[in-house]
Design a protein around this motif. Structure first.
Motif, PDB file in Angstrom:
ATOM      1  N   MET A   1     -14.156   7.783 -33.360  1.00 15.94           N
ATOM      2  CA  MET A   1     -13.752   7.454 -35.191  1.00 15.94           C
ATOM      3  C   MET A   1     -13.332   6.441 -35.108  1.00 15.94           C
ATOM      4  O   MET A   1     -13.627   5.723 -35.963  1.00 15.94           O
ATOM      5  CB  MET A   1     -12.493   8.686 -35.254  1.00 15.94           C
ATOM      6  CG  MET A   1     -11.706   8.979 -36.759  1.00 15.94           C
ATOM      7  SD  MET A   1     -13.602   9.856 -38.073  1.00 15.94           S
ATOM      8  CE  MET A   1     -12.825   9.879 -39.786  1.00 15.94           C
ATOM      9  N   THR A   2     -12.158   5.988 -33.936  1.00 10.81           N
ATOM     10  CA  THR A   2     -11.705   5.083 -34.368  1.00 10.81           C
ATOM     11  C   THR A   2     -12.116   4.288 -33.859  1.00 10.81           C
ATOM     12  O   THR A   2     -12.958   2.909 -34.722  1.00 10.81           O
ATOM     13  CB  THR A   2     -10.384   4.611 -32.961  1.00 10.81           C
ATOM     14  OG1 THR A   2      -9.454   5.790 -33.267  1.00 10.81           O
ATOM     15  CG2 THR A   2      -9.915   3.665 -33.276  1.00 10.81           C
ATOM     16  N   GLN A   3     -13.676   3.800 -32.766  1.00 13.39           N
ATOM     17  CA  GLN A   3     -14.514   2.838 -32.940  1.00 13.39           C
ATOM     18  C   GLN A   3     -15.251   2.762 -34.030  1.00 13.39           C
ATOM     19  O   GLN A   3     -15.290   1.698 -34.187  1.00 13.39           O
ATOM     20  CB  GLN A   3     -15.563   3.845 -31.700  1.00 13.39           C
ATOM     21  CG  GLN A   3     -14.881   3.426 -30.182  1.00 13.39           C
ATOM     22  CD  GLN A   3     -15.623   4.111 -29.712  1.00 13.39           C
ATOM     23  OE1 GLN A   3     -17.028   4.628 -29.799  1.00 13.39           O
ATOM     24  NE2 GLN A   3     -15.035   3.743 -28.041  1.00 13.39           N
ATOM     25  N   ILE A   7     -16.046  -1.267 -35.606  1.00 13.89           N
ATOM     26  CA  ILE A   7     -17.247  -1.996 -36.329  1.00 13.89           C
ATOM     27  C   ILE A   7     -17.206  -1.964 -37.419  1.00 13.89           C
ATOM     28  O   ILE A   7     -17.552  -3.444 -37.686  1.00 13.89           O
ATOM     29  CB  ILE A   7     -17.864  -0.897 -35.383  1.00 13.89           C
ATOM     30  CG1 ILE A   7     -17.990  -0.392 -34.413  1.00 13.89           C
ATOM     31  CG2 ILE A   7     -19.353  -1.366 -35.962  1.00 13.89           C
ATOM     32  CD1 ILE A   7     -19.138   0.618 -33.658  1.00 13.89           C
ATOM     33  N   LYS A   8     -16.765  -1.120 -38.089  1.00 11.51           N
ATOM     34  CA  LYS A   8     -16.839  -2.027 -40.205  1.00 11.51           C
ATOM     35  C   LYS A   8     -16.290  -2.604 -39.828  1.00 11.51           C
ATOM     36  O   LYS A   8     -16.248  -4.088 -40.936  1.00 11.51           O
ATOM     37  CB  LYS A   8     -16.070  -0.326 -40.814  1.00 11.51           C
ATOM     38  CG  LYS A   8     -17.541   0.577 -41.400  1.00 11.51           C
ATOM     39  CD  LYS A   8     -16.821   2.323 -41.775  1.00 11.51           C
ATOM     40  CE  LYS A   8     -18.164   3.289 -41.484  1.00 11.51           C
ATOM     41  NZ  LYS A   8     -17.499   4.290 -42.576  1.00 11.51           N
ATOM     42  N   LEU A   9     -15.050  -2.423 -39.794  1.00 12.26           N
ATOM     43  CA  LEU A   9     -13.847  -3.985 -39.835  1.00 12.26           C
ATOM     44  C   LEU A   9     -14.569  -5.346 -38.975  1.00 12.26           C
ATOM     45  O   LEU A   9     -14.587  -6.437 -39.835  1.00 12.26           O
ATOM     46  CB  LEU A   9     -11.972  -3.551 -38.914  1.00 12.26           C
ATOM     47  CG  LEU A   9     -11.582  -2.288 -39.753  1.00 12.26           C
ATOM     48  CD1 LEU A   9     -10.438  -2.100 -38.982  1.00 12.26           C
ATOM     49  CD2 LEU A   9     -11.258  -3.267 -41.216  1.00 12.26           C
ATOM     50  N   ALA A  10     -15.251  -5.095 -38.104  1.00  3.73           N
ATOM     51  CA  ALA A  10     -15.832  -6.521 -37.135  1.00  3.73           C
ATOM     52  C   ALA A  10     -17.151  -6.612 -38.224  1.00  3.73           C
ATOM     53  O   ALA A  10     -16.928  -8.289 -38.360  1.00  3.73           O
ATOM     54  CB  ALA A  10     -16.430  -6.265 -35.845  1.00  3.73           C
ATOM     55  N   VAL A  11     -17.763  -5.477 -38.451  1.00  4.99           N
ATOM     56  CA  VAL A  11     -18.549  -6.147 -39.980  1.00  4.99           C
ATOM     57  C   VAL A  11     -18.488  -6.635 -40.611  1.00  4.99           C
ATOM     58  O   VAL A  11     -18.788  -8.045 -41.213  1.00  4.99           O
ATOM     59  CB  VAL A  11     -19.297  -4.785 -40.191  1.00  4.99           C
ATOM     60  CG1 VAL A  11     -20.954  -5.518 -40.860  1.00  4.99           C
ATOM     61  CG2 VAL A  11     -20.613  -4.745 -38.877  1.00  4.99           C
ATOM     62  N   ALA A  12     -17.249  -6.059 -41.222  1.00  7.87           N
ATOM     63  CA  ALA A  12     -16.685  -6.987 -42.878  1.00  7.87           C
ATOM     64  C   ALA A  12     -16.048  -8.508 -42.224  1.00  7.87           C
ATOM     65  O   ALA A  12     -16.752  -9.078 -43.513  1.00  7.87           O
ATOM     66  CB  ALA A  12     -15.580  -5.849 -43.319  1.00  7.87           C
ATOM     67  N   ARG A  13     -15.607  -8.405 -41.055  1.00  5.33           N
ATOM     68  CA  ARG A  13     -14.932  -9.830 -40.947  1.00  5.33           C
ATOM     69  C   ARG A  13     -16.335 -10.791 -40.600  1.00  5.33           C
ATOM     70  O   ARG A  13     -16.060 -11.427 -41.583  1.00  5.33           O
ATOM     71  CB  ARG A  13     -13.839  -9.949 -39.312  1.00  5.33           C
ATOM     72  CG  ARG A  13     -13.798 -11.270 -39.414  1.00  5.33           C
ATOM     73  CD  ARG A  13     -13.059 -11.064 -37.583  1.00  5.33           C
ATOM     74  NE  ARG A  13     -14.070 -11.159 -36.885  1.00  5.33           N
ATOM     75  CZ  ARG A  13     -14.589 -11.710 -36.592  1.00  5.33           C
ATOM     76  NH1 ARG A  13     -14.356 -12.937 -36.536  1.00  5.33           N
ATOM     77  NH2 ARG A  13     -15.261 -11.142 -35.337  1.00  5.33           N
TER      78      ARG A  13
END
Length: 68
Positions: A1-3, A7-13
């Motif tokens: 869940m944390t991963q 991943i979503k934060l990295a993609v958004a960045r």
């Protein structure tokens, strides 16, 4: 869940950085276009000035040749 969150934060960045870079390149292209336009105006002005002076000089030479 944390991963998944990371991943979503990295993609958004990455998407944000890509959009920001695209905007900077567009502004740079506009700035280069303005510089090219100003250089073209300067060249046109110089050619007109030199052309007028050359025309006057050749007219004087032609008159000198015709007078002799």
């Amino acid at each position: 869940m944390t991963q998944d969150l990371f991943i979503k934060l990295a993609v958004a960045r990455n998407n944000f950085v890509a959009r920001t870079r695209d905007g900077v390149e567009g502004a740079t292209a506009v700035e280069y276009g303005l510089m090219v336009a100003l250089i073209a105006v300067a060249i046109i002005g110089a050619v007109r000035l030199i052309g007028t002076n050359l025309d006057t000089m050749f007219d004087g030479v032609a008159n000198d040749i015709a007078g002799t």
